[in-house]
Design an enzyme around this catalytic site. Structure first.
Site, mmCIF file in Angstrom:
data_model
loop_
_atom_site.group_PDB
_atom_site.id
_atom_site.type_symbol
_atom_site.label_atom_id
_atom_site.label_comp_id
_atom_site.label_asym_id
_atom_site.label_seq_id
_atom_site.Cartn_x
_atom_site.Cartn_y
_atom_site.Cartn_z
ATOM 1 N N LYS A 1 1.008 -1.151 0.091
ATOM 2 C CA LYS A 1 -0.186 0.048 -0.062
ATOM 3 C C LYS A 1 0.811 1.337 -0.136
ATOM 4 C CE LYS A 1 -1.868 3.053 2.040
ATOM 5 N NZ LYS A 1 -1.556 4.563 1.442
ATOM 6 N N CYS B 1 14.130 9.865 7.145
ATOM 7 C CA CYS B 1 13.683 9.346 8.522
ATOM 8 C C CYS B 1 15.044 9.525 9.555
ATOM 9 C CB CYS B 1 13.072 7.989 8.578
ATOM 10 S SG CYS B 1 13.895 6.915 7.385
ATOM 11 N N GLY C 1 6.895 4.904 8.597
ATOM 12 C CA GLY C 1 6.113 6.267 8.558
ATOM 13 C C GLY C 1 6.097 6.850 9.792
ATOM 14 N N GLU D 1 9.284 1.286 11.210
ATOM 15 C CA GLU D 1 10.491 2.264 11.059
ATOM 16 C C GLU D 1 9.634 3.202 11.201
ATOM 17 O OE1 GLU D 1 12.408 4.614 10.256
ATOM 18 O OE2 GLU D 1 12.461 3.917 8.259
ATOM 19 N N GLU E 1 10.302 15.363 15.270
ATOM 20 C CA GLU E 1 10.815 15.212 13.947
ATOM 21 C C GLU E 1 9.989 16.410 13.088
ATOM 22 O OE1 GLU E 1 9.281 11.736 11.904
ATOM 23 O OE2 GLU E 1 11.506 11.210 11.381
HETATM 24 P P1 NAD Z 1 1.896 8.319 7.709
HETATM 25 O O1 NAD Z 1 2.335 7.597 8.729
HETATM 26 O O2 NAD Z 1 0.370 9.001 7.945
HETATM 27 O O3 NAD Z 1 1.732 7.697 6.418
HETATM 28 C C1 NAD Z 1 2.611 6.634 6.092
HETATM 29 C C2 NAD Z 1 1.868 5.575 5.393
HETATM 30 O O4 NAD Z 1 0.742 5.261 6.304
HETATM 31 C C3 NAD Z 1 1.249 5.853 4.212
HETATM 32 O O5 NAD Z 1 1.100 5.040 3.137
HETATM 33 C C4 NAD Z 1 -0.219 6.124 4.685
HETATM 34 O O6 NAD Z 1 -1.351 6.194 3.656
HETATM 35 C C5 NAD Z 1 -0.536 5.126 5.706
HETATM 36 N N1 NAD Z 1 -1.456 5.415 6.619
HETATM 37 C C6 NAD Z 1 -1.739 6.626 7.128
HETATM 38 N N2 NAD Z 1 -2.830 6.370 8.360
HETATM 39 C C7 NAD Z 1 -3.082 5.125 8.455
HETATM 40 C C8 NAD Z 1 -3.848 4.386 8.944
HETATM 41 N N3 NAD Z 1 -4.752 4.783 9.782
HETATM 42 N N4 NAD Z 1 -3.945 2.921 8.739
HETATM 43 C C9 NAD Z 1 -3.007 2.314 7.777
HETATM 44 N N5 NAD Z 1 -2.000 3.168 7.078
HETATM 45 C C10 NAD Z 1 -2.183 4.554 7.334
HETATM 46 O O7 NAD Z 1 2.920 9.583 7.805
HETATM 47 P P2 NAD Z 1 2.513 11.062 6.823
HETATM 48 O O8 NAD Z 1 1.290 11.673 7.160
HETATM 49 O O9 NAD Z 1 2.541 10.890 5.379
HETATM 50 O O10 NAD Z 1 3.809 11.853 7.404
HETATM 51 C C11 NAD Z 1 3.563 12.526 8.772
HETATM 52 C C12 NAD Z 1 4.931 12.465 9.481
HETATM 53 O O11 NAD Z 1 5.572 11.045 9.616
HETATM 54 C C13 NAD Z 1 5.962 13.356 8.906
HETATM 55 O O12 NAD Z 1 6.012 14.756 8.806
HETATM 56 C C14 NAD Z 1 7.345 12.771 9.193
HETATM 57 O O13 NAD Z 1 7.484 13.304 10.393
HETATM 58 C C15 NAD Z 1 6.821 11.330 9.441
HETATM 59 N N6 NAD Z 1 7.100 10.189 8.313
HETATM 60 C C16 NAD Z 1 8.219 9.511 8.526
HETATM 61 C C17 NAD Z 1 8.826 8.622 7.776
HETATM 62 C C18 NAD Z 1 10.053 7.571 8.028
HETATM 63 O O14 NAD Z 1 10.551 7.305 6.853
HETATM 64 N N7 NAD Z 1 10.053 7.045 8.966
HETATM 65 C C19 NAD Z 1 8.122 8.617 6.375
HETATM 66 C C20 NAD Z 1 7.155 9.699 6.130
HETATM 67 C C21 NAD Z 1 6.649 10.394 7.153
#
Ligand code: NAD
Length: 494
Positions: free
Chosen positions: A189, A300, A242, A265, A397
């Site tokens: 996904k 990250c 994420g 992660e 972060e």
């Molecule tokens: P997020 O955690 O919301 O998204 C990451 C993934 O999770 C995406 O594919 C998203 O569609 C999915 N997702 C979101 N909500 C979900 C749910 N309820 N159930 C299942 N899957 C879900 O992250 P974001 O909103 O895109 O970014 C927010 C913050 O996260 C950023 O500002 C940053 O600080 C951090 N981030 C970290 C990484 C990393 O590599 N560790 C990567 C992206 C973002």
């Protein structure tokens, strides 16, 4: 193709019409729903993405389970499996420019980075895990002579991978490589901002001979497709990268469904510690700057905190300032660009909100610091001094090009400050004393520690964190264990 005007032209003409990839074919979402695909650097809608939800995830998981249960891939001769994965890696290499373009248009990163880093590194990961297939041995335990106790690795089944937008292709390849090499099936996904490269990778996998259904991609909203995948009763493991809040949800979804395995992660607030015996501060400054400003800080493991012994701060800052004056911030298709804009308006607003905090508690801007409302989502690289160790700027972060500086009175203080966040993904220490470097590195609470460098990352070493940075490790041979379960078979030889 690698000339800037051609990339710009291609970008201005590009239209995406991305669908769901299940069982080797593309489909619209069962609901017929789509969402806008926005190119961040052009800040315009460039097409539609099929918005998968529960029904599509159910279909993808059923397809992945069917091929797993049939053993078509799982039980294939390792030599043949390896040949298919290597052919896939070869196709990824042949499509480097296309993959790099898709990654760049979705994420806004410099095309030069996508071409030289994202596409080739992802290809290398698939190739590297292909090579492990016929080199991974099982074990015989030292049982009594009248017994044969075998320890074998079994694939887990259907893997669900929920991945982010900051390094979509590379992070996806870290899940795909070991999962598929071990004989699992997978449903990916992608993040809403970046579905295109995963879909192309899946198409090329099938073209290389990977049986249909082994690798499926369901684009969609996190709260819909992501949640459905993580709650699915036939998914054996969720591999997530994420944010922390979503990581927590993943654990809850697993607990509330089938207690599937979860690897997380979740990012960090990685310290770059500069001790006063570091003599080449000019070289250190350039690495320190790249460690935070690469990919506009949307990394990250970004080195987002600098912890420096007071005596050398002024000199280090002078070098950082000089570096930043010549650092090229600009359009993603300009070959000279070193840093382009952020991934989305949402991310721009998040970073702006942190820049709003500057000055509330004595913070001082050394470089940048301006918020942006600009169409191109460009935020200047920012260096902020006098940041209080327990402030939000030092603890949270930011995921943007913002480096916060914290003074250390001595080496012990530097270590205490370095470890004083909830995160533990990566860290670096700069020193000319090798014994001190080793001792300091041991005491840093981080999944990866660099000495006199940063960002040296390769598939050969594990990657992941402590504490709020998550659990589990991507990459290296250890990831093979993360996508398999050990089985004991005890044979009575009497
Ligand atoms: P997020 O955690 O919301 O998204 C990451 C993934 O999770 C995406 O594919 C998203 O569609 C999915 N997702 C979101 N909500 C979900 C749910 N309820 N159930 C299942 N899957 C879900 O992250 P974001 O909103 O895109 O970014 C927010 C913050 O996260 C950023 O500002 C940053 O600080 C951090 N981030 C970290 C990484 C990393 O590599 N560790 C990567 C992206 C973002």
């Amino acid at each position: 193709m690698s000339e800037q005007p051609q990339w710009r032209k291609k970008a201005s003409e590009f239209k995406s019409d991305a669908k769901i990839f299940i069982d080797g074919s593309f489909f619209d979402a069962a609901s017929g729903k789509t969402f806008d695909n926005i190119s961040p650097s052009q800040n315009k809608v460039i097409g539609q993405i099929a918005s998968g939800d529960v029904e599509d995830v159910n279909r993808a998981v059923a397809s992945a389970k069917k091929v797993f249960d049939a053993g078509t891939w799982r039980d294939m001769n390792p030599r043949d499996k390896k040949a298919i994965m290597l052919r896939w890696a070869q196709l990824l290499g042949e499509h480097r420019e296309e993959l790099a373009f898709l990654e760049a248009i979705d994420t806004g990163r410099p095309i030069s980075d996508a071409l030289s880093v994202d596409a080739p590194n992802s290809t290398r990961v698939i190739q590297w895990y292909a090579e492990t297939i016929d080199k991974t041995y099982d074990e015989i335990a030292p049982a009594p002579r009248n017994a044969l106790a075998m320890i074998t690795r079994e694939p887990l089944g259907v893997i669900g991978a929920v991945v982010p937008w900051n390094y979509p292709m590379m992070i996806t390849s870290w899940k795909l490589g070991p999962a598929i090499a071990m004989g699992n099936s997978i449903v990916v996904k992608p993040a809403e901002n970046s579905s295109l490269s995963a879909l192309k990778m899946a198409e090329l996998a099938v073209a290389a001979g990977l049986p249909e259904g082994v690798f499926n991609v369901v684009p969609g909203r996190g709260s819909e497709a992501g949640q459905a995948l993580a709650r699915h009763m036939d998914v054996a493991k969720i591999a997530f990268t994420g944010s922390g809040p979503t990581g927590r949800k993943m654990m809850a979804y697993a607990a509330e469904s089938n207690m599937k395995q979860v690897s997380l992660e979740l990012g960090g607030k990685s310290p770059q510690v500069v001790l006063k015996d570091c003599t080449d501060l000019e070289a250190a400054a350039s690495t320190i700057a790249w460690a935070i400003y690469y990919n506009a800080g949307q990394t990250c493991n970004a080195g987002s905190r600098i912890i420096v012994e007071k005596e050398i701060k002024e000199e280090l800052f002078a070098h950082l300032h000089k570096f930043l004056e010549s650092f090229k911030v600009g359009n993603q298709f300009d070959p000279a660009t070193q840093m382009a804009g952020l991934v989305s308006n949402l991310q721009r607003d998040r970073v702006n909100a942190y820049l709003d905090l500057i000055g509330h508690d004595g913070e001082k801007v050394i470089f940048g610091g301006e918020k942006t409302t600009g169409h191109d989502l460009l935020i200047q690289p920012t260096l902020i001094d006098n940041v209080k160790p327990d402030s939000r700027l030092a603890q949270e972060e930011i995921f943007g090009p913002v480096l916060v500086a914290i003074d250390a009175t001595d080496e012990d203080d530097a270590l205490r400050l370095a470890n004083a966040t909830e995160y533990g993904l990566a860290a670096s220490v700069w020193t000319n004393n090798i014994a001190k470097a080793h001792k300091f590195a041991r005491k840093l609470r981080a999944g990866t520690v660099w000495v006199n460098t940063f960002d040296m990352l390769d598939v050969i070493t594990p990657f992941g964190g402590f504490g709020a940075s998550g659990s589990g490790r991507d990459k290296s041979l250890h990831a093979i264990d993360a996508y398999s379960a050990l089985k004991t078979t005890w044979v009575d030889l009497n």
